[in-house]
Design a protein around this motif. Structure first.
Motif, PDB file in Angstrom:
ATOM      1  N   LEU A   7      -4.969 -14.215  -3.499  1.00 20.52           N
ATOM      2  CA  LEU A   7      -4.247 -12.998  -3.137  1.00 20.52           C
ATOM      3  C   LEU A   7      -2.750 -13.233  -3.370  1.00 20.52           C
ATOM      4  O   LEU A   7      -2.154 -14.105  -2.732  1.00 20.52           O
ATOM      5  CB  LEU A   7      -4.509 -12.631  -1.680  1.00 20.52           C
ATOM      6  N   VAL A   8      -2.180 -12.470  -4.286  1.00 20.52           N
ATOM      7  CA  VAL A   8      -0.768 -12.630  -4.636  1.00 20.52           C
ATOM      8  C   VAL A   8      -0.043 -11.312  -4.397  1.00 20.52           C
ATOM      9  O   VAL A   8      -0.396 -10.284  -4.986  1.00 20.52           O
ATOM     10  CB  VAL A   8      -0.601 -13.060  -6.110  1.00 20.52           C
ATOM     11  N   ASN A   9       0.967 -11.341  -3.538  1.00 22.46           N
ATOM     12  CA  ASN A   9       1.740 -10.135  -3.249  1.00 22.46           C
ATOM     13  C   ASN A   9       2.723  -9.828  -4.377  1.00 22.46           C
ATOM     14  O   ASN A   9       3.301 -10.742  -4.986  1.00 22.46           O
ATOM     15  CB  ASN A   9       2.531 -10.302  -1.945  1.00 22.46           C
ATOM     16  N   ASP A  10       2.925  -8.545  -4.637  1.00 20.91           N
ATOM     17  CA  ASP A  10       3.940  -8.105  -5.587  1.00 20.91           C
ATOM     18  C   ASP A  10       5.315  -8.201  -4.919  1.00 20.91           C
ATOM     19  O   ASP A  10       5.529  -7.649  -3.828  1.00 20.91           O
ATOM     20  CB  ASP A  10       3.655  -6.657  -6.008  1.00 20.91           C
ATOM     21  N   SER A  11       6.252  -8.899  -5.564  1.00 23.19           N
ATOM     22  CA  SER A  11       7.543  -9.187  -4.928  1.00 23.19           C
ATOM     23  C   SER A  11       8.339  -7.923  -4.617  1.00 23.19           C
ATOM     24  O   SER A  11       8.997  -7.830  -3.575  1.00 23.19           O
ATOM     25  CB  SER A  11       8.371 -10.130  -5.808  1.00 23.19           C
ATOM     26  N   SER A  12       8.294  -6.923  -5.512  1.00 28.04           N
ATOM     27  CA  SER A  12       9.057  -5.693  -5.252  1.00 28.04           C
ATOM     28  C   SER A  12       8.471  -4.931  -4.071  1.00 28.04           C
ATOM     29  O   SER A  12       9.210  -4.336  -3.266  1.00 28.04           O
ATOM     30  CB  SER A  12       9.067  -4.807  -6.507  1.00 28.04           C
ATOM     31  N   LEU A  13       7.140  -4.955  -3.917  1.00 23.84           N
ATOM     32  CA  LEU A  13       6.517  -4.293  -2.777  1.00 23.84           C
ATOM     33  C   LEU A  13       6.791  -5.051  -1.478  1.00 23.84           C
ATOM     34  O   LEU A  13       6.893  -4.439  -0.414  1.00 23.84           O
ATOM     35  CB  LEU A  13       5.013  -4.151  -3.005  1.00 23.84           C
ATOM     36  N   VAL A  14       6.916  -6.360  -1.561  1.00 18.59           N
ATOM     37  CA  VAL A  14       7.276  -7.137  -0.369  1.00 18.59           C
ATOM     38  C   VAL A  14       8.652  -6.700   0.131  1.00 18.59           C
ATOM     39  O   VAL A  14       8.865  -6.519   1.338  1.00 18.59           O
ATOM     40  CB  VAL A  14       7.258  -8.646  -0.680  1.00 18.59           C
ATOM     41  N   ASP A  15       9.577  -6.505  -0.783  1.00 24.73           N
ATOM     42  CA  ASP A  15      10.919  -6.042  -0.390  1.00 24.73           C
ATOM     43  C   ASP A  15      10.851  -4.648   0.228  1.00 24.73           C
ATOM     44  O   ASP A  15      11.517  -4.366   1.232  1.00 24.73           O
ATOM     45  CB  ASP A  15      11.845  -6.015  -1.619  1.00 24.73           C
ATOM     46  N   PHE A  35      -8.957  -8.443   0.034  1.00 23.59           N
ATOM     47  CA  PHE A  35      -7.896  -7.547  -0.440  1.00 23.59           C
ATOM     48  C   PHE A  35      -7.391  -8.003  -1.809  1.00 23.59           C
ATOM     49  O   PHE A  35      -6.800  -7.213  -2.564  1.00 23.59           O
ATOM     50  CB  PHE A  35      -6.746  -7.526   0.570  1.00 23.59           C
ATOM     51  N   ALA A  36      -7.634  -9.271  -2.143  1.00 23.56           N
ATOM     52  CA  ALA A  36      -7.206  -9.810  -3.434  1.00 23.56           C
ATOM     53  C   ALA A  36      -7.820  -9.051  -4.606  1.00 23.56           C
ATOM     54  O   ALA A  36      -7.233  -9.009  -5.694  1.00 23.56           O
ATOM     55  CB  ALA A  36      -7.567 -11.289  -3.518  1.00 23.56           C
ATOM     56  N   PHE A  37      -8.983  -8.450  -4.408  1.00 22.19           N
ATOM     57  CA  PHE A  37      -9.586  -7.666  -5.486  1.00 22.19           C
ATOM     58  C   PHE A  37      -8.707  -6.467  -5.848  1.00 22.19           C
ATOM     59  O   PHE A  37      -8.621  -6.074  -7.010  1.00 22.19           O
ATOM     60  CB  PHE A  37     -10.985  -7.188  -5.083  1.00 22.19           C
ATOM     61  N   TYR A  38      -8.046  -5.879  -4.840  1.00 23.04           N
ATOM     62  CA  TYR A  38      -7.144  -4.767  -5.111  1.00 23.04           C
ATOM     63  C   TYR A  38      -5.934  -5.229  -5.915  1.00 23.04           C
ATOM     64  O   TYR A  38      -5.512  -4.563  -6.875  1.00 23.04           O
ATOM     65  CB  TYR A  38      -6.667  -4.126  -3.807  1.00 23.04           C
ATOM     66  N   THR A  39      -5.339  -6.362  -5.501  1.00 19.47           N
ATOM     67  CA  THR A  39      -4.113  -6.820  -6.163  1.00 19.47           C
ATOM     68  C   THR A  39      -4.371  -7.328  -7.575  1.00 19.47           C
ATOM     69  O   THR A  39      -3.421  -7.541  -8.330  1.00 19.47           O
ATOM     70  CB  THR A  39      -3.428  -7.918  -5.334  1.00 19.47           C
ATOM     71  N   GLN A  40      -5.631  -7.530  -7.947  1.00 21.34           N
ATOM     72  CA  GLN A  40      -5.939  -7.835  -9.340  1.00 21.34           C
ATOM     73  C   GLN A  40      -5.877  -6.588 -10.209  1.00 21.34           C
ATOM     74  O   GLN A  40      -5.681  -6.685 -11.413  1.00 21.34           O
ATOM     75  CB  GLN A  40      -7.327  -8.461  -9.450  1.00 21.34           C
ATOM     76  N   ILE A  73      -4.083  -3.465  -9.143  1.00 17.93           N
ATOM     77  CA  ILE A  73      -2.804  -2.773  -8.976  1.00 17.93           C
ATOM     78  C   ILE A  73      -1.874  -3.630  -8.139  1.00 17.93           C
ATOM     79  O   ILE A  73      -2.334  -4.469  -7.355  1.00 17.93           O
ATOM     80  CB  ILE A  73      -2.984  -1.394  -8.304  1.00 17.93           C
ATOM     81  N   PRO A  74      -0.543  -3.440  -8.265  1.00 15.76           N
ATOM     82  CA  PRO A  74       0.391  -4.193  -7.413  1.00 15.76           C
ATOM     83  C   PRO A  74       0.137  -3.881  -5.936  1.00 15.76           C
ATOM     84  O   PRO A  74      -0.135  -2.734  -5.571  1.00 15.76           O
ATOM     85  CB  PRO A  74       1.764  -3.698  -7.861  1.00 15.76           C
ATOM     86  N   GLY A  75       0.223  -4.885  -5.102  1.00 12.30           N
ATOM     87  CA  GLY A  75      -0.038  -4.682  -3.677  1.00 12.30           C
ATOM     88  C   GLY A  75       0.705  -5.687  -2.823  1.00 12.30           C
ATOM     89  O   GLY A  75       1.282  -6.660  -3.326  1.00 12.30           O
ATOM     90  N   ALA A  76       0.695  -5.441  -1.533  1.00 11.02           N
ATOM     91  CA  ALA A  76       1.298  -6.361  -0.565  1.00 11.02           C
ATOM     92  C   ALA A  76       0.399  -6.394   0.664  1.00 11.02           C
ATOM     93  O   ALA A  76       0.011  -5.356   1.195  1.00 11.02           O
ATOM     94  CB  ALA A  76       2.709  -5.918  -0.185  1.00 11.02           C
ATOM     95  N   PHE A  77       0.063  -7.583   1.097  1.00  4.47           N
ATOM     96  CA  PHE A  77      -0.828  -7.780   2.236  1.00  4.47           C
ATOM     97  C   PHE A  77       0.001  -8.140   3.468  1.00  4.47           C
ATOM     98  O   PHE A  77       0.811  -9.067   3.426  1.00  4.47           O
ATOM     99  CB  PHE A  77      -1.828  -8.894   1.914  1.00  4.47           C
ATOM    100  N   LEU A  78      -0.219  -7.402   4.556  1.00  2.46           N
ATOM    101  CA  LEU A  78       0.529  -7.634   5.785  1.00  2.46           C
ATOM    102  C   LEU A  78      -0.386  -8.228   6.847  1.00  2.46           C
ATOM    103  O   LEU A  78      -1.584  -7.945   6.871  1.00  2.46           O
ATOM    104  CB  LEU A  78       1.114  -6.327   6.332  1.00  2.46           C
ATOM    105  N   GLN A  79       0.187  -9.014   7.721  1.00  2.00           N
ATOM    106  CA  GLN A  79      -0.540  -9.541   8.874  1.00  2.00           C
ATOM    107  C   GLN A  79       0.175  -9.096  10.147  1.00  2.00           C
ATOM    108  O   GLN A  79       1.401  -9.148  10.229  1.00  2.00           O
ATOM    109  CB  GLN A  79      -0.609 -11.066   8.825  1.00  2.00           C
ATOM    110  N   LEU A  80      -0.596  -8.662  11.120  1.00  2.00           N
ATOM    111  CA  LEU A  80      -0.046  -8.222  12.398  1.00  2.00           C
ATOM    112  C   LEU A  80      -0.223  -9.339  13.424  1.00  2.00           C
ATOM    113  O   LEU A  80      -1.350  -9.740  13.714  1.00  2.00           O
ATOM    114  CB  LEU A  80      -0.757  -6.946  12.875  1.00  2.00           C
ATOM    115  N   GLY A  81       0.886  -9.832  13.957  1.00  2.00           N
ATOM    116  CA  GLY A  81       0.817 -10.920  14.929  1.00  2.00           C
ATOM    117  C   GLY A  81       0.231 -10.442  16.253  1.00  2.00           C
ATOM    118  O   GLY A  81       0.709  -9.464  16.846  1.00  2.00           O
TER     119      GLY A  81
END
Length: 209
Positions: free
Chosen positions: A120-128, A152-157, A159-167
């Protein structure tokens, strides 16, 4: 997050009485060798600067202490961030399973028992974009890389995406245990932030479009 494979090894031999192992083809003998050999792959077949994990926590053999089983089943997982390394290790693992089983007069099969998850690799522009949009609901930190897998990694393959985690950790409530732990719990008082995050991201996106 890392790729995630669930693999299965089946070793078939000839069962018998534990007191007469010479009359059997004991599949537990190659199973033990395969178990140890797989762990050696991490230190001998992978670049030490490329993270990789091989874990084999599930081994099914005999139900009796004095019974040599006819077969052994091993299930485990392979995790890495490098898809090429993943492919090479899978081939080495299959070869090891086949050769050790053959050496002990047994047969073996090696394969996946579920669909493999890619890294799973986040898109850097979406992270910003996400970081800026969610400042209003609390502190945001960059999560550490983890060998855990996520579909969720299947999605980021695609389209660009960003995965968030809620503490959801709360030491005052003794909510400190990780998932898969029998005492895992969730601090439900922070769930509103998850809902707010979705709403804010949608609102900010609509403002830009």
């Amino acid at each position: 997050m890392a790729s995630s494979d669930g693999f299965e090894i089946r070793i078939a031999g000839k069962g018998g009485h534990a007191a007469h192992p010479h009359l059997a083809n004991d599949p537990t003998a190659p199973a033990a060798d395969i178990y140890n050999a797989f762990h050696k792959l991490v230190s001998r077949a992978a670049n030490p600067f490329s993270p990789v994990v091989i874990t084999l926590p599930m081994v099914k053999a005999s139900d009796g202490y004095n019974v040599i089983p006819e077969s052994v089943e091993i299930r485990g997982t392979l995790r890495t961030f490098d898809s090429n390394l993943r492919d090479r290790l899978m081939k080495r693992m299959q070869s090891i399973a086949e050769r050790y089983a053959e050496g002990w007069g047994c047969s073996s099969s090696f394969g996946l028992f579920r669909a493999p998850y890619p890294p799973l690799v986040n898109d850097s522009s979406l992270v910003d974009f996400v970081t800026e949009a969610l400042q209003a609901i609390g502190p945001i930190v960059e999560a550490e890389m983890t060998m855990g897998g996520e579909d969720f990694a299947f999605y980021t393959q695609k389209i660009p995406g960003a995965f968030l985690q809620l503490g959801i950790r709360n030491e005052e409530k003794n909510i400190v245990f990780p998932h898969h732990h029998p005492k895992f719990d969730v601090d439900e008082d922070v769930l509103w932030k998850g809902v707010a995050a979705y709403a804010l991201l949608a609102y900010k996106y609509l403002q830009l479009s």
